[in-house]
Scaffold this motif. Structure first.
Motif, mmCIF file in Angstrom:
data_model
loop_
_atom_site.group_PDB
_atom_site.id
_atom_site.type_symbol
_atom_site.label_atom_id
_atom_site.label_comp_id
_atom_site.label_asym_id
_atom_site.label_seq_id
_atom_site.Cartn_x
_atom_site.Cartn_y
_atom_site.Cartn_z
ATOM 1 N N PRO A 480 0.805 -1.226 0.000
ATOM 2 C CA PRO A 480 0.000 0.000 0.000
ATOM 3 C C PRO A 480 0.836 1.274 0.000
ATOM 4 O O PRO A 480 0.330 2.346 -0.323
ATOM 5 N N ALA A 481 2.130 1.175 0.375
ATOM 6 C CA ALA A 481 2.985 2.364 0.444
ATOM 7 C C ALA A 481 4.429 1.939 0.200
ATOM 8 O O ALA A 481 4.803 0.791 0.453
ATOM 9 N N PRO A 482 5.282 2.840 -0.325
ATOM 10 C CA PRO A 482 6.683 2.487 -0.572
ATOM 11 C C PRO A 482 7.457 2.289 0.718
ATOM 12 O O PRO A 482 7.092 2.821 1.771
ATOM 13 N N VAL A 483 8.540 1.509 0.623
ATOM 14 C CA VAL A 483 9.447 1.331 1.747
ATOM 15 C C VAL A 483 10.695 2.168 1.496
ATOM 16 O O VAL A 483 11.029 2.491 0.353
ATOM 17 N N ALA A 484 11.407 2.496 2.565
ATOM 18 C CA ALA A 484 12.547 3.405 2.444
ATOM 19 C C ALA A 484 13.683 2.788 1.639
ATOM 20 O O ALA A 484 14.302 3.448 0.811
ATOM 21 N N ASP A 485 13.969 1.506 1.853
ATOM 22 C CA ASP A 485 15.094 0.832 1.180
ATOM 23 C C ASP A 485 14.625 -0.543 0.709
ATOM 24 O O ASP A 485 14.712 -1.521 1.441
ATOM 25 N N GLY A 503 3.342 -9.161 0.436
ATOM 26 C CA GLY A 503 2.328 -8.210 -0.020
ATOM 27 C C GLY A 503 1.635 -8.698 -1.265
ATOM 28 O O GLY A 503 2.269 -8.881 -2.300
ATOM 29 N N PHE A 504 0.320 -8.949 -1.126
ATOM 30 C CA PHE A 504 -0.449 -9.399 -2.286
ATOM 31 C C PHE A 504 -1.832 -8.766 -2.312
ATOM 32 O O PHE A 504 -2.691 -9.194 -3.058
ATOM 33 N N GLU A 505 -2.045 -7.732 -1.460
ATOM 34 C CA GLU A 505 -3.338 -7.074 -1.433
ATOM 35 C C GLU A 505 -3.176 -5.603 -1.793
ATOM 36 O O GLU A 505 -2.276 -4.922 -1.308
ATOM 37 N N TYR A 515 6.882 -3.952 -6.129
ATOM 38 C CA TYR A 515 8.315 -4.223 -6.242
ATOM 39 C C TYR A 515 8.494 -5.574 -6.926
ATOM 40 O O TYR A 515 7.703 -6.499 -6.711
ATOM 41 N N VAL A 516 9.525 -5.674 -7.754
ATOM 42 C CA VAL A 516 9.828 -6.922 -8.442
ATOM 43 C C VAL A 516 11.240 -7.357 -8.048
ATOM 44 O O VAL A 516 12.183 -6.561 -8.120
ATOM 45 N N VAL A 566 16.269 -6.174 -6.060
ATOM 46 C CA VAL A 566 14.919 -5.609 -5.967
ATOM 47 C C VAL A 566 14.834 -4.321 -6.781
ATOM 48 O O VAL A 566 15.733 -3.484 -6.751
ATOM 49 N N SER A 567 13.734 -4.181 -7.487
ATOM 50 C CA SER A 567 13.493 -2.953 -8.255
ATOM 51 C C SER A 567 13.086 -1.822 -7.335
ATOM 52 O O SER A 567 12.762 -2.024 -6.155
ATOM 53 N N GLY A 568 13.082 -0.631 -7.898
ATOM 54 C CA GLY A 568 12.460 0.486 -7.219
ATOM 55 C C GLY A 568 10.953 0.348 -7.268
ATOM 56 O O GLY A 568 10.408 -0.575 -7.888
ATOM 57 N N PRO A 569 10.222 1.274 -6.659
ATOM 58 C CA PRO A 569 8.756 1.153 -6.625
ATOM 59 C C PRO A 569 8.118 1.459 -7.981
ATOM 60 O O PRO A 569 8.467 2.431 -8.638
ATOM 61 N N LEU A 570 7.203 0.607 -8.389
ATOM 62 C CA LEU A 570 6.352 0.863 -9.542
ATOM 63 C C LEU A 570 5.015 1.334 -8.983
ATOM 64 O O LEU A 570 4.283 0.561 -8.351
ATOM 65 N N VAL A 571 4.693 2.600 -9.199
ATOM 66 C CA VAL A 571 3.478 3.174 -8.615
ATOM 67 C C VAL A 571 2.269 2.754 -9.429
ATOM 68 O O VAL A 571 2.251 2.872 -10.661
#
Length: 773
Positions: A480-485, A503-505, A515-516, A566-571
């Motif tokens: 639901p929200a990005p993580v710092a690292d 996280g799957f919801e 994240y991928v 890990v990728s960066g966040p995909l919004v």
């Protein structure tokens, strides 16, 4: 008999024009004075269809299939192309210019088909060996490829489009080559025999050996007594995804003294080629031999303008007129390394590959059909294009034998034309002519594969083909929200490497992030690696037509050694998140050294089945969209789809399994037509004719089988379970699965969690192949 066909004018009407059975009447009625002038200057004008190799219905069927397979393909009406014949026409260019003045005419051009694209052999020294089979930089290293399964072309099909061959030549007769269109032109027998000899001459005790000597099928399609577009269309009708079509022809790209270039400069030919590549057929096209006598000037395709003045062959980001047929265009080069451009050959940014344009040792024939002739001096783009086509057969064979799927035209062109893999021209060469395929580098770097990035389908997945479940990837993380690292939270050493509950919801009504996580089991690091994510509604068969793009995120580097990266966040913006329900995420990763498939590549049924099982660049992740303020309801609705295959109508069965407490209430809503066609033994409670639905009651614990029944290509049937558990402390499971024969090709499963009435929690146990929802 003439050496080649006389020039012809080809008229193309705008797609909005209704031509019916009398296209000449369209011209006459729309502008009578101009029509009278045309007749006065050229005599009686008649128009006859260009595309006649297939019935119109079959041609439209192929185009519809092409649209499903390649969304970028635009299905133009091929029945709007006509040859314009005039008995007294003396200046065809003037006649074509006059026809272009009609508002109803999209194009009018003169097609001048050249002789077979080979230059004067008497000027070339002979070569006693087939050095083009040798290692780079001299040759393509076919000898190295023969050491790999499929490296001899096993399992592949080639179709050669030109005018003449000797099929019973001693080095070709074992292939049983069949003529599928047109007629053999005797004067072209030496040419076509040499072409087939380069590619597929048998590995026997006589003569030479081809680049891919063990192909499964070889066909010939002649444009003698026919036409180039009809020869291509006839070939398409006999070909499958990943087969190779070689175009050994050239047309004049100038007025006045002919200078020859690629046949796709003629619009009817272009449309035939584009249809072929949209259907997944690898097209290799001779670039053409300029003045065709070994002299100059050669044709610069970057400056070629068609009849309307457009630079259709200049491949440049700033050129809006460029049109890409999807074919691999081939130029001719010297046989000696470092290779230089042959003075007569076309060149330019549109050229993808070059190959030997001189000194090619191969089979040959005579106009009377000699079966024992050979030559050491076959040349021109005629000799260059078969070398590239042979390389394509080898790459496809190795790929199919070792990776269980076939490359698309886009992927094949990328691999064969990659300057980082293949042999560049001499450093002193100033003309753009592509690269010479290097099969050793392609096999070692691309097909083996190094690097080898992958996404896990489940926690036990090691990146190899497997029979386990594929719908619970731990490497697609929805938050639901990005993580710092992200790397510290989910990457190597984080302690979460073996967690599939990160996280799957998706929270409905707000932005979410994805994240991928990627691993690389290859021997070298992967550079920029893109991860493309889609979402799909629940379906027993999640075909690409159901996918909706979320977006793409890039991992700058994925190191070798199985380091979880890990990728960066995909919004995922709130406005794009679907309504609460059960869904599926699909992720595809791609890197220059290990290209992933494109969504269009899944539109072939055989590729779909092998991609989801054997390609580690693709994975699926079930998830739920959760409303933070859900409304209570007596029944929980579990909608799902039963979809058809992406290519053609196919027979399927559908099985429903319920594993719920005995007092659970389970209903099924099913379309009436679907229930009738699949002949399910259902306990129908009522029929809603207005909504075209049957409502059936299912046993709380049982199994119901539908079919087999025929589902149309791309068809979607909407079903849903309505479930009520009478005790909130109860739990259970429901499964809907789709079968093709004995093979399960798709599954949707739900777990009803204790204490939660209208929130479905993703199954932690996996599903077999195709468990995509």
């Amino acid at each position: 008999m003439p050496e080649f066909e006389p020039p012809q004018v080809i008229v193309r009407f705008h797609s909005s024009v209704e031509v019916l059975d009398d296209p000449a009447a369209v011209l006459k009625k729309s502008d009578p004075p101009r029509w009278r002038r045309l007749i006065a200057e050229n005599g009686a004008v008649t128009l006859r269809p260009v595309f006649t190799a297939l019935e119109p219905a079959r041609l439209r069927e192929l185009q519809e299939h092409a649209v499903r397979r390649d969304p970028s393909y635009r299905a133009e009406p091929l029945d709007h192309f006509f040859y314009a014949d005039a008995k007294r026409a003396r200046d065809l260019e003037s006649m074509a210019a006059a026809l272009r003045e009609w508002a109803t005419v999209r194009s009018a051009e003169v097609e001048v088909i050249g002789p077979d694209p080979v230059v004067n052999a008497a000027d070339d020294p002979r070569n006693i060996n087939q050095d083009y089979l040798d290692a780079a930089p001299v040759g393509i290293d076919a000898r190295y490829a023969w050491g790999f399964a499929g490296g001899d072309g096993a399992g592949q099909r080639i179709v050669d489009v030109e005018r003449g061959w000797t099929f019973d030549h001693e080095d070709l007769v074992a292939h049983g080559i069949t003529l599928i269109n047109g007629a053999v032109l005797n004067t072209s027998r030496p040419h076509g025999t040499s072409v087939f000899g380069e590619m597929i001459a048998s590995d026997n005790a006589v003569g030479c050996v081809g680049i891919a000597p063990n192909v499964a099928s070889a066909l010939a399609s002649s444009y003698n007594t026919s036409s180039i577009p009809n020869a291509v269309i006839a070939a398409i009708a006999r070909m499958d995804f990943g087969d190779v079509l070689l175009l050994e022809a050239q047309v004049s790209v100038t007025t006045g003294v002919p200078q020859y270039g690629p046949v796709e400069t003629v619009e009817a030919n272009y449309e035939a080629i584009r249809l072929a590549t949209a259907l997944g057929i690898i097209v290799v096209e001779a670039g053409g031999n300029g003045t065709n006598n070994g002299g100059t000037p050669a044709v610069d395709l970057d400056t070629y303008r068609n009849a309307t003045g457009k630079l259709v062959l200049w491949r440049s980001p700033g050129n809006a007129d460029f049109r890409d047929s999807g074919a691999i265009l081939v130029a001719a080069a010297s046989s000696a390394a470092p290779h230089t451009h042959q003075a007569y050959s076309t060149f330019g940014a549109r050229i993808d590959c070059y190959a030997w344009g001189e000194n090619v040792d191969t089979a040959s024939s005579t106009v009377t059909g000699s079966t024992t002739s050979y030559t050491r001096s076959f040349n021109g783009t005629s000799s260059a294009a078969p070398i590239v086509a042979g390389a394509a057969l080898v790459v496809q064979g190795v790929c199919q034998a070792n990776r269980s799927f076939r490359l698309s035209p886009r992927q094949m062109r990328t691999v064969l034309g990659d300057p980082a893999l293949n042999t560049p021209p001499a450093a002193t060469e100033t003309r753009s002519m592509g690269v010479l395929p290097n099969l050793r580098a392609i096999i070692d770097t691309e097909l083996d594969v190094t690097p080898d990035v992958y996404l896990r389908d489940n926690l036990a997945d090691t990146g190899e083909a497997h029979n386990g479940f594929i719908s619970a990837s731990p490497d697609v993380i929805l938050r639901p929200a990005p993580v710092a690292d992200p790397q510290a939270a989910y990457g190597e050493g984080s302690g979460t490497e073996l967690s599939d509950t990160l996280g799957f919801e998706a929270d409905f009504g707000q932005d979410n992030v994805i994240y991928v996580r990627v691993r690389n089991q290859g021997s070298t690091a992967a550079g920029a690696t893109t991860a493309t994510v889609f979402w799909s509604p629940p379906s027993t068969l999640v075909a690409p037509g159901l996918w909706t793009l979320v977006g793409t995120v890039t991992l700058p580097n994925v190191p070798a050694g199985e380091v979880l990266t890990v990728s960066g966040p995909l919004v995922w913006p709130a406005a794009q998140i679907p309504a609460p329900g059960h869904y599926c995420l699909v992720a595809i990763i791609s890197t220059p050294g290990d290209p992933g498939p494109a969504p269009a590549d899944f539109l072939n049924w055989a590729n779909f089945a092998t991609f989801i099982r054997a390609n580690n660049n693709v994975t699926w992740r079930n998830f739920n969209v959760v409303d933070n303020d859900p409304a209570a309801d007596s029944h929980v609705a579990l909608p799902f789809l039963v979809a058809g295959a992406p290519d053609i109508a196919r027979l399927f069965e559908v099985e429903l399994l319920t594993r719920l407490p005995g007092d659970a209430d389970v209903l099924l809503e099913v379309p009436l037509r679907f229930a009738r066609d699949f002949r399910a033994d259902l306990q129908i409670e009522r029929v809603d004719e207005k909504r075209d639905l049957a409502i059936a009651r299912l046993a709380a614990a049982g199994r119901v089988r539908f079919g087999p029944g025929l589902i149309g290509a791309g068809a979607v049937n909407r079903l849903r379970f309505l479930v009520r558990l009478n005790d909130l402390g109860q739990s259970g499971r429901i499964v809907a699965r789709q079968l093709s024969g004995d093979d399960e090709v798709g599954r949707v499963s739900w777990v009803l969690a204790p204490g939660v009435r209208d929130r479905m929690q993703m199954a932690k146990k996996g599903d077999p192949i195709g468990a995509l929802g």
